[in-house]
Design a protein around this motif. Structure first.
Motif, PDB file in Angstrom:
ATOM      1  N   ALA B 148      -1.595  10.014  -5.636  1.00 51.80           N
ATOM      2  CA  ALA B 148      -1.625   8.555  -5.825  1.00 51.80           C
ATOM      3  C   ALA B 148      -2.009   7.855  -4.529  1.00 51.80           C
ATOM      4  O   ALA B 148      -1.837   8.398  -3.438  1.00 51.80           O
ATOM      5  CB  ALA B 148      -0.252   8.065  -6.289  1.00 51.80           C
ATOM      6  N   ARG B 149      -2.542   6.647  -4.664  1.00 54.53           N
ATOM      7  CA  ARG B 149      -2.913   5.857  -3.475  1.00 54.53           C
ATOM      8  C   ARG B 149      -1.652   5.309  -2.823  1.00 54.53           C
ATOM      9  O   ARG B 149      -0.822   4.705  -3.487  1.00 54.53           O
ATOM     10  CB  ARG B 149      -3.807   4.705  -3.942  1.00 54.53           C
ATOM     11  CG  ARG B 149      -4.209   3.718  -2.871  1.00 54.53           C
ATOM     12  CD  ARG B 149      -5.125   2.644  -3.478  1.00 54.53           C
ATOM     13  NE  ARG B 149      -4.435   1.794  -4.429  1.00 54.53           N
ATOM     14  CZ  ARG B 149      -3.777   0.667  -4.123  1.00 54.53           C
ATOM     15  NH1 ARG B 149      -3.712   0.267  -2.879  1.00 54.53           N
ATOM     16  NH2 ARG B 149      -3.189  -0.052  -5.078  1.00 54.53           N
ATOM     17  N   PRO B 150      -1.481   5.521  -1.499  1.00 56.70           N
ATOM     18  CA  PRO B 150      -0.336   4.900  -0.820  1.00 56.70           C
ATOM     19  C   PRO B 150      -0.497   3.381  -0.840  1.00 56.70           C
ATOM     20  O   PRO B 150      -1.597   2.867  -0.622  1.00 56.70           O
ATOM     21  CB  PRO B 150      -0.432   5.429   0.612  1.00 56.70           C
ATOM     22  CG  PRO B 150      -1.443   6.511   0.600  1.00 56.70           C
ATOM     23  CD  PRO B 150      -2.312   6.301  -0.595  1.00 56.70           C
ATOM     24  N   ILE B 151       0.604   2.693  -1.097  1.00 51.76           N
ATOM     25  CA  ILE B 151       0.553   1.237  -1.192  1.00 51.76           C
ATOM     26  C   ILE B 151       1.406   0.647  -0.085  1.00 51.76           C
ATOM     27  O   ILE B 151       2.596   0.983   0.033  1.00 51.76           O
ATOM     28  CB  ILE B 151       1.063   0.769  -2.578  1.00 51.76           C
ATOM     29  CG1 ILE B 151       0.212   1.413  -3.688  1.00 51.76           C
ATOM     30  CG2 ILE B 151       1.035  -0.747  -2.683  1.00 51.76           C
ATOM     31  CD1 ILE B 151       0.745   1.192  -5.079  1.00 51.76           C
ATOM     32  N   ASP B 152       0.790  -0.220   0.732  1.00 53.38           N
ATOM     33  CA  ASP B 152       1.520  -0.834   1.846  1.00 53.38           C
ATOM     34  C   ASP B 152       2.665  -1.694   1.333  1.00 53.38           C
ATOM     35  O   ASP B 152       2.606  -2.257   0.233  1.00 53.38           O
ATOM     36  CB  ASP B 152       0.577  -1.707   2.677  1.00 53.38           C
ATOM     37  CG  ASP B 152      -0.388  -0.870   3.485  1.00 53.38           C
ATOM     38  OD1 ASP B 152      -1.450  -1.399   3.857  1.00 53.38           O
ATOM     39  OD2 ASP B 152      -0.086   0.311   3.731  1.00 53.38           O
ATOM     40  N   LEU B 153       3.665  -1.839   2.165  1.00 52.52           N
ATOM     41  CA  LEU B 153       4.868  -2.565   1.759  1.00 52.52           C
ATOM     42  C   LEU B 153       4.547  -3.985   1.299  1.00 52.52           C
ATOM     43  O   LEU B 153       5.088  -4.456   0.291  1.00 52.52           O
ATOM     44  CB  LEU B 153       5.882  -2.609   2.905  1.00 52.52           C
ATOM     45  CG  LEU B 153       7.198  -3.316   2.570  1.00 52.52           C
ATOM     46  CD1 LEU B 153       7.960  -2.578   1.463  1.00 52.52           C
ATOM     47  CD2 LEU B 153       8.068  -3.462   3.819  1.00 52.52           C
ATOM     48  N   ASP B 154       3.693  -4.684   2.018  1.00 51.11           N
ATOM     49  CA  ASP B 154       3.368  -6.063   1.628  1.00 51.11           C
ATOM     50  C   ASP B 154       2.819  -6.119   0.205  1.00 51.11           C
ATOM     51  O   ASP B 154       3.173  -7.010  -0.574  1.00 51.11           O
ATOM     52  CB  ASP B 154       2.350  -6.676   2.598  1.00 51.11           C
ATOM     53  CG  ASP B 154       2.988  -7.060   3.925  1.00 51.11           C
ATOM     54  OD1 ASP B 154       2.253  -7.253   4.912  1.00 51.11           O
ATOM     55  OD2 ASP B 154       4.242  -7.157   3.978  1.00 51.11           O
ATOM     56  N   ASP B 155       1.974  -5.168  -0.116  1.00 52.48           N
ATOM     57  CA  ASP B 155       1.409  -5.127  -1.466  1.00 52.48           C
ATOM     58  C   ASP B 155       2.483  -4.765  -2.483  1.00 52.48           C
ATOM     59  O   ASP B 155       2.480  -5.274  -3.610  1.00 52.48           O
ATOM     60  CB  ASP B 155       0.249  -4.129  -1.534  1.00 52.48           C
ATOM     61  CG  ASP B 155      -0.972  -4.609  -0.769  1.00 52.48           C
ATOM     62  OD1 ASP B 155      -1.796  -3.764  -0.366  1.00 52.48           O
ATOM     63  OD2 ASP B 155      -1.098  -5.825  -0.566  1.00 52.48           O
ATOM     64  N   VAL B 156       3.394  -3.877  -2.097  1.00 55.23           N
ATOM     65  CA  VAL B 156       4.493  -3.521  -3.002  1.00 55.23           C
ATOM     66  C   VAL B 156       5.326  -4.757  -3.312  1.00 55.23           C
ATOM     67  O   VAL B 156       5.620  -5.074  -4.464  1.00 55.23           O
ATOM     68  CB  VAL B 156       5.394  -2.434  -2.376  1.00 55.23           C
ATOM     69  CG1 VAL B 156       6.630  -2.185  -3.244  1.00 55.23           C
ATOM     70  CG2 VAL B 156       4.630  -1.137  -2.191  1.00 55.23           C
ATOM     71  N   LEU B 157       5.704  -5.478  -2.246  1.00 51.77           N
ATOM     72  CA  LEU B 157       6.615  -6.612  -2.431  1.00 51.77           C
ATOM     73  C   LEU B 157       5.949  -7.778  -3.146  1.00 51.77           C
ATOM     74  O   LEU B 157       6.633  -8.614  -3.747  1.00 51.77           O
ATOM     75  CB  LEU B 157       7.168  -7.054  -1.079  1.00 51.77           C
ATOM     76  CG  LEU B 157       8.001  -6.005  -0.337  1.00 51.77           C
ATOM     77  CD1 LEU B 157       8.574  -6.568   0.961  1.00 51.77           C
ATOM     78  CD2 LEU B 157       9.128  -5.477  -1.223  1.00 51.77           C
ATOM     79  N   SER B 158       4.624  -7.840  -3.087  1.00 56.09           N
ATOM     80  CA  SER B 158       3.940  -8.913  -3.800  1.00 56.09           C
ATOM     81  C   SER B 158       4.073  -8.735  -5.310  1.00 56.09           C
ATOM     82  O   SER B 158       3.907  -9.694  -6.072  1.00 56.09           O
ATOM     83  CB  SER B 158       2.446  -8.918  -3.423  1.00 56.09           C
ATOM     84  OG  SER B 158       1.777  -7.844  -4.055  1.00 56.09           O
TER      85      SER B 158
END
Lengths: 132, 163
Positions: B148-158
């Protein structure tokens, strides 16, 4: 033979429903199984859901997909207090078919026979157990 | 060999960890850091049962893990350090500032948690805790399985990282 579910199939994604639907198609006995997916659930939630199901139905066996899986972990915790229920991990379709075909037997005996028969079903071709 | 992953996963040791990550990374050991599991022989046996014989499992509280982290990092085999929740990982990072990356592998739905990803649900307090960790320079990404593509925290929290 009583009506309703007597076993739970639990696993990742759509594994359980896939197995249950295949059993329904092959033997017409899909309603003997409850399919449980661990999607979105942590281990505690899976365990809670298993508790609900075994309290609501005369469940004799729980079949899970992976020995290390969260469904197996949850089932093992449940079975600390439910020694009347048998757990089988790494379940296959042949195993489930053999189990349900033998449901008149006590669960432990039906499971042992099903495991033995299903193990012989693995193989690259000639020599695999007949009947599957 | 370094610890390949500092992972938060509320299912602790399970299929994704043992098979999904364990096989591609050729993990030699998992360090399961959790107060409750560290204090229970039965729980430890439960988690050991699902692990292949060639993979070691170590159980520790955050304090014990802090004492052993150097030993684990010096192990020639690839390893994974695993906690079941954000708070335990936070406690570990306070004791071990050398932990600079965190993988969000699974924080599943519970009352009070909001959906962020299919495998990440967070309460406001948990979000704040993650932001605090990121504020200390710890790189936090969500990635349930290696493919899977790693997702940065900012994108996760959005909450908008998944279509």
């Amino acid at each position: 033979m009583s009506d309703g579910p007597i076993a739970i199939i639990a696993g990742h994604a759509s594994f359980a429903e896939g197995m249950r639907s295949a059993i329904a198609r092959i033997m017409g006995l899909g309603d003997r199984f409850i399919a449980l997916s661990n999607d979105t659930m942590g281990t505690a939630e899976i365990e809670e859901r298993l508790h609900e199901l075994v309290n609501a139905h005369p469940i004799r066996a729980i079949f899970t997909d992976l020995p290390a899986g969260s469904c197996t972990i949850a089932a093992r915790r449940l079975l600390k207090t439910r020694t009347d229920i048998v757990l089988v991990t790494g379940v296959s379709l042949p195993l489930l078919l053999d189990f349900i075909a033998d449901e008149e037997r006590p669960a432990a005996e039906a499971v042992t026979r099903a495991i033995d028969r299903a193990a012989r079903a693995f193989g690259p071709g000639p020599g695999a157990a007949r009947g599957h | 060999m370094a610890i390949e992953l500092y992972r938060i996963d509320d299912r602790l040791i399970h299929g994704q960890v043992v098979v999904g990550w364990g096989q591609p990374l050729s993990l030699g050991f998992i360090a399961l850091v959790d107060d409750e599991v560290a204090s229970s022989d039965w729980e430890q046996e439960l988690y050991r049962m699902g692990v292949p014989p060639e993979m070691d499992v170590y159980f520790a509280t955050p304090e014990e893990a802090a004492r052993r982290l150097g030993e684990w990092r010096a192990d020639p085999r690839p390893g994974m350090l695993l906690t079941g929740d954000i708070d335990t990982m936070r406690r570990l990072t306070e004791l071990c500032p050398e932990v600079r990356t965190i993988n969000l592998g699974g924080i599943h739905h519970r009352a009070g948690r909001e959906h962020k990803l299919r495998y990440v649900y967070l309460t406001p307090d948990e979000e704040a805790s993650l932001r605090e960790l990121a504020g200390k320079g710890i790189a936090i990404t969500a990635q349930d399985v290696p493919a899977a593509r790693p997702i940065d925290l900012d994108d996760v929290l959005s909450g908008k990282a998944e279509p």
